[in-house]
Design a protein around this motif. Structure first.
Motif, PDB file in Angstrom:
ATOM      1  N   ASN A  50       0.833  -1.207   0.000  1.00 41.78           N
ATOM      2  CA  ASN A  50       0.000   0.000   0.000  1.00 41.78           C
ATOM      3  C   ASN A  50       0.863   1.251   0.000  1.00 41.78           C
ATOM      4  N   CYS A  51       1.949   1.207   0.741  1.00 35.50           N
ATOM      5  CA  CYS A  51       2.872   2.344   0.807  1.00 35.50           C
ATOM      6  C   CYS A  51       3.453   2.640  -0.569  1.00 35.50           C
ATOM      7  N   LEU A  52       3.968   1.620  -1.217  1.00 38.98           N
ATOM      8  CA  LEU A  52       4.601   1.807  -2.521  1.00 38.98           C
ATOM      9  C   LEU A  52       3.578   2.011  -3.639  1.00 38.98           C
ATOM     10  N   GLY A  53       2.393   1.473  -3.444  1.00 40.93           N
ATOM     11  CA  GLY A  53       1.370   1.539  -4.482  1.00 40.93           C
ATOM     12  C   GLY A  53       0.404   2.704  -4.349  1.00 40.93           C
ATOM     13  N   ALA A  54       0.629   3.579  -3.378  1.00 41.12           N
ATOM     14  CA  ALA A  54      -0.259   4.735  -3.216  1.00 41.12           C
ATOM     15  C   ALA A  54      -0.304   5.505  -4.533  1.00 41.12           C
ATOM     16  N   GLU A  55      -1.496   5.813  -4.975  1.00 43.06           N
ATOM     17  CA  GLU A  55      -1.645   6.437  -6.293  1.00 43.06           C
ATOM     18  C   GLU A  55      -1.328   7.921  -6.303  1.00 43.06           C
ATOM     19  N   THR A  56      -1.539   8.570  -5.184  1.00 41.81           N
ATOM     20  CA  THR A  56      -1.265  10.006  -5.147  1.00 41.81           C
ATOM     21  C   THR A  56      -0.480  10.349  -3.881  1.00 41.81           C
ATOM     22  N   LYS A  57       0.165  11.487  -3.935  1.00 39.88           N
ATOM     23  CA  LYS A  57       0.899  11.988  -2.775  1.00 39.88           C
ATOM     24  C   LYS A  57      -0.051  12.185  -1.598  1.00 39.88           C
ATOM     25  N   ALA A  58      -1.234  12.690  -1.870  1.00 39.41           N
ATOM     26  CA  ALA A  58      -2.221  12.919  -0.812  1.00 39.41           C
ATOM     27  C   ALA A  58      -2.652  11.608  -0.147  1.00 39.41           C
ATOM     28  N   ASP A  59      -2.877  10.559  -0.954  1.00 37.90           N
ATOM     29  CA  ASP A  59      -3.238   9.245  -0.395  1.00 37.90           C
ATOM     30  C   ASP A  59      -2.141   8.724   0.520  1.00 37.90           C
ATOM     31  N   PHE A  60      -0.901   8.857   0.060  1.00 33.68           N
ATOM     32  CA  PHE A  60       0.234   8.374   0.844  1.00 33.68           C
ATOM     33  C   PHE A  60       0.357   9.149   2.156  1.00 33.68           C
ATOM     34  N   GLU A  61       0.358  10.460   2.057  1.00 35.51           N
ATOM     35  CA  GLU A  61       0.574  11.288   3.243  1.00 35.51           C
ATOM     36  C   GLU A  61      -0.588  11.243   4.222  1.00 35.51           C
ATOM     37  N   ALA A  62      -1.772  10.836   3.763  1.00 33.35           N
ATOM     38  CA  ALA A  62      -2.923  10.698   4.659  1.00 33.35           C
ATOM     39  C   ALA A  62      -2.703   9.600   5.700  1.00 33.35           C
ATOM     40  N   LYS A  63      -1.838   8.652   5.382  1.00 31.97           N
ATOM     41  CA  LYS A  63      -1.540   7.561   6.327  1.00 31.97           C
ATOM     42  C   LYS A  63      -0.708   8.039   7.507  1.00 31.97           C
ATOM     43  N   GLY A  64      -0.006   9.158   7.362  1.00 32.57           N
ATOM     44  CA  GLY A  64       0.780   9.705   8.467  1.00 32.57           C
ATOM     45  C   GLY A  64       1.921   8.817   8.926  1.00 32.57           C
ATOM     46  N   ARG A  65       2.573   8.146   8.021  1.00 30.01           N
ATOM     47  CA  ARG A  65       3.681   7.259   8.396  1.00 30.01           C
ATOM     48  C   ARG A  65       4.856   8.062   8.947  1.00 30.01           C
ATOM     49  N   THR A  66       5.497   7.492   9.948  1.00 37.29           N
ATOM     50  CA  THR A  66       6.721   8.080  10.492  1.00 37.29           C
ATOM     51  C   THR A  66       7.863   7.099  10.282  1.00 37.29           C
ATOM     52  N   TRP A  67       9.083   7.587  10.468  1.00 39.59           N
ATOM     53  CA  TRP A  67      10.274   6.751  10.258  1.00 39.59           C
ATOM     54  C   TRP A  67      10.478   5.808  11.451  1.00 39.59           C
ATOM     55  N   THR A  68       9.500   4.918  11.639  1.00 41.90           N
ATOM     56  CA  THR A  68       9.556   3.931  12.713  1.00 41.90           C
ATOM     57  C   THR A  68       9.155   2.567  12.151  1.00 41.90           C
ATOM     58  N   VAL A  69       9.445   1.559  12.918  1.00 41.72           N
ATOM     59  CA  VAL A  69       9.040   0.202  12.564  1.00 41.72           C
ATOM     60  C   VAL A  69       8.603  -0.503  13.838  1.00 41.72           C
ATOM     61  N   LYS A  70       7.586  -1.332  13.715  1.00 46.93           N
ATOM     62  CA  LYS A  70       7.147  -2.146  14.844  1.00 46.93           C
ATOM     63  C   LYS A  70       8.018  -3.397  14.887  1.00 46.93           C
ATOM     64  N   SER A  71       8.633  -3.639  16.035  1.00 46.52           N
ATOM     65  CA  SER A  71       9.528  -4.794  16.154  1.00 46.52           C
ATOM     66  C   SER A  71       8.715  -6.070  16.388  1.00 46.52           C
ATOM     67  N   PHE A  72       9.368  -7.207  16.254  1.00 49.28           N
ATOM     68  CA  PHE A  72       8.699  -8.485  16.483  1.00 49.28           C
ATOM     69  C   PHE A  72       8.240  -8.643  17.929  1.00 49.28           C
ATOM     70  N   THR A  73       8.851  -7.877  18.837  1.00 47.87           N
ATOM     71  CA  THR A  73       8.450  -7.948  20.244  1.00 47.87           C
ATOM     72  C   THR A  73       7.306  -6.999  20.557  1.00 47.87           C
ATOM     73  N   GLY A  74       6.856  -6.238  19.544  1.00 53.11           N
ATOM     74  CA  GLY A  74       5.730  -5.334  19.739  1.00 53.11           C
ATOM     75  C   GLY A  74       6.112  -3.898  20.018  1.00 53.11           C
ATOM     76  N   GLY A  75       7.393  -3.635  20.230  1.00 50.87           N
ATOM     77  CA  GLY A  75       7.851  -2.274  20.469  1.00 50.87           C
ATOM     78  C   GLY A  75       7.956  -1.489  19.174  1.00 50.87           C
TER      79      GLY A  75
END
Length: 102
Positions: A50-75
């Motif tokens: 979904n991140c890579l396939g977002a059709e427009t800049k607005a669609d992508f930025e509406a998700k509000g992603r930050t430079w984080t990742v959820k770890s396997f431990t849930g953090g």
């Protein structure tokens, strides 16, 4: 597990370790690929598609992603210094996905 390994040694039994490619690659110092992570985390795979396939800049930025990742431990871990406070820009989405794989 160590118990299985010691049991195998004592009994001379052959125990198959059917681990995902991502685990084996970490053990031998190789980098994981998107496909390796996707094989063990379907939700992540769909989110990154979904991140890579977002059709427009607005669609992508509406998700509000930050430079984080959820770890396997849930953090939640920052992918870059101060990542939880940095929004991922449209132009950075490929780098964002690659950072998550690493």
């Amino acid at each position: 597990s160590w118990w299985g390994r010691s049991s195998s040694v004592r009994t001379d039994a052959c125990i198959e370790l059917d681990l995902p490619a991502m685990v084996w690659k970490q053990l031998v110092g190789e980098d994981s690929l998107r496909e390796d992570v996707a094989a063990v985390d379907e939700a992540w795979s769909k989110d990154m598609q979904n991140c890579l396939g977002a059709e427009t800049k607005a669609d992508f930025e509406a998700k509000g992603r930050t430079w984080t990742v959820k770890s396997f431990t849930g953090g939640v871990e920052d992918l870059v210094p101060g990542g939880s406070g940095k929004r991922v820009r449209w132009e950075e989405r490929e780098a964002f996905v690659e950072a998550q794989v690493q």
